[in-house]
Design an enzyme around this catalytic site. Sequence first.
Site, short mmCIF file in Angstrom:
data_model
loop_
_atom_site.label_atom_id
_atom_site.label_comp_id
_atom_site.label_asym_id
_atom_site.label_seq_id
_atom_site.Cartn_x
_atom_site.Cartn_y
_atom_site.Cartn_z
N GLY A 29 35.19 38.24 100.36
CA GLY A 29 33.81 37.88 100.11
C GLY A 29 33.11 37.33 101.33
O GLY A 29 33.55 37.52 102.46
N HIS B 37 31.78 44.43 106.35
CA HIS B 37 32.26 44.80 105.02
C HIS B 37 31.42 45.97 104.46
O HIS B 37 31.97 46.90 103.88
CB HIS B 37 32.13 43.62 104.05
CG HIS B 37 32.97 42.42 104.41
ND1 HIS B 37 32.42 41.23 104.80
CD2 HIS B 37 34.32 42.22 104.39
CE1 HIS B 37 33.38 40.35 105.02
NE2 HIS B 37 34.55 40.92 104.79
P1 AMP Z 1 38.04 39.74 104.90
O1 AMP Z 1 36.97 39.54 103.89
O2 AMP Z 1 37.84 38.96 106.15
O3 AMP Z 1 39.41 39.61 104.31
O4 AMP Z 1 37.93 41.24 105.36
C1 AMP Z 1 37.93 42.28 104.42
C2 AMP Z 1 38.00 43.60 105.15
O5 AMP Z 1 36.88 43.72 106.02
C3 AMP Z 1 39.25 43.73 106.02
O6 AMP Z 1 39.75 45.05 105.93
C4 AMP Z 1 38.72 43.43 107.40
O7 AMP Z 1 39.47 44.05 108.41
C5 AMP Z 1 37.32 44.04 107.32
N1 AMP Z 1 36.42 43.45 108.31
C6 AMP Z 1 36.24 42.13 108.59
N2 AMP Z 1 35.36 41.98 109.60
C7 AMP Z 1 35.00 43.23 109.98
C8 AMP Z 1 34.13 43.75 110.98
N3 AMP Z 1 33.45 42.95 111.80
N4 AMP Z 1 34.00 45.10 111.08
C9 AMP Z 1 34.68 45.92 110.26
N5 AMP Z 1 35.51 45.50 109.29
C10 AMP Z 1 35.68 44.18 109.15
#
Ligand code: AMP
Length: 275
Positions: free
Chosen positions: A27, A33
Site C-alpha cells: 500500500g 505501483h
Molecule cells: P511495496 O509496496 O514496497 O512492497 O512494493 C510493492 C511492489 O512494488 C514490489 O514489487 C516493488 O518492487 C514495487 N515497487 C516499489 N517501488 C517501485 C518503483 N519505484 N518502481 C517500480 N516498482 C516499484
Amino acid sequence: MNILHSVAQMRDWRAQNDNTALVPTMGNLHAGHIALVELARQHARQVAVSIFVNPLQFGANEDFAQYPRTLEQDAALLADIDDGIIFAPGIADLFPIPQRYHIEPPPLANELCGRFRPGHFRGVATIVMKLFNLVQPTIAVFGKKDYQQLTILRDMVQDFTVPVTLVAGETIRAADGLALSSRNRYLDAAERQAAPLLYNILMDIKTRVVNGERNYAQLEQNALAKLTEHGWRIDYVSLRNQDLTAPTEDSTQLVVLAAAHLGRTRLIDNLEISV
Ligand code: AMP
C-alpha cells in the site's frame, strides 16, 4: 476497483475470475505501483492488487508500526481501473492463527539486504506463497526496485513449480532520479534533496563499468567513501551478475545494488548494467 477485505470474499471473486494478474503491495501506492498495475493489465483479463503490510517481513526494530497505511488514498488512485479488485485483508484475516509453516529461502536470502534484515526474505516468500495460493493468479508482477526480492521469488516459483509467471516492472523514479518508495515520506526536506546521491553514485558506477572498468571492489569502495562523506550510513554497495552471483571480469549482464540510511530512512536502489 472494489475492495475485498476477507479471505472468503477473495475466494468467491477468484472462483469467477480465472485469468488474473496479481500485484502484491504494502500500500501507500505511488506511480511505481501504478506502473506495475498497468503492466499487469497487459497480461491478464483481471488485476488483483493486494494491499497488506506483512508483519512476517519486518524485524523487531523495523518500521512495521509506523509504515504508512493509506487505504482510502490508495483506492482513489486505482478508482479508474474497472477490470480488477483490491484485496486488503486485515492481519486476522490472513493469520487467524499465527503462521506455523514458512518458506525457507536459500543462502542468497542472507546476503545483501538479508544480511541487515535477518528473516526478511523468509517473511516475503511466505506471504507471497500464501497470496499465490489464495488468488491463484496466472501472472504476478514485481518491481525491479526490489531486485533481490524478485530474484528470490523467481527461484521460489521455479523450485516449487508454482504455476505463476513472474513479470518484472522497471523502477519508476522521480525527476531527480530518486526511486519512488513509500519510505521516501520519512525523509525531511533536506534529506529529500540529498537523496538522489544514491542514484547518482549507481549511475557513475554503471558508466565506469560500461567504459571498461572491472575493479568492482574498488568501485564499491569509492561509492562507500562518497556516501559516508555525505553523512549516509551504508549497509552495502555491491556489483553482481544479474542472477546475484559474484561477477567476473567477463561478466556482461551485471547489476549494482545499494542500501543505505539517510537519517532514519533506509533507501535501496539498483541499476542493471549490460556491457
Ligand atoms: P511495496 O509496496 O514496497 O512492497 O512494493 C510493492 C511492489 O512494488 C514490489 O514489487 C516493488 O518492487 C514495487 N515497487 C516499489 N517501488 C517501485 C518503483 N519505484 N518502481 C517500480 N516498482 C516499484
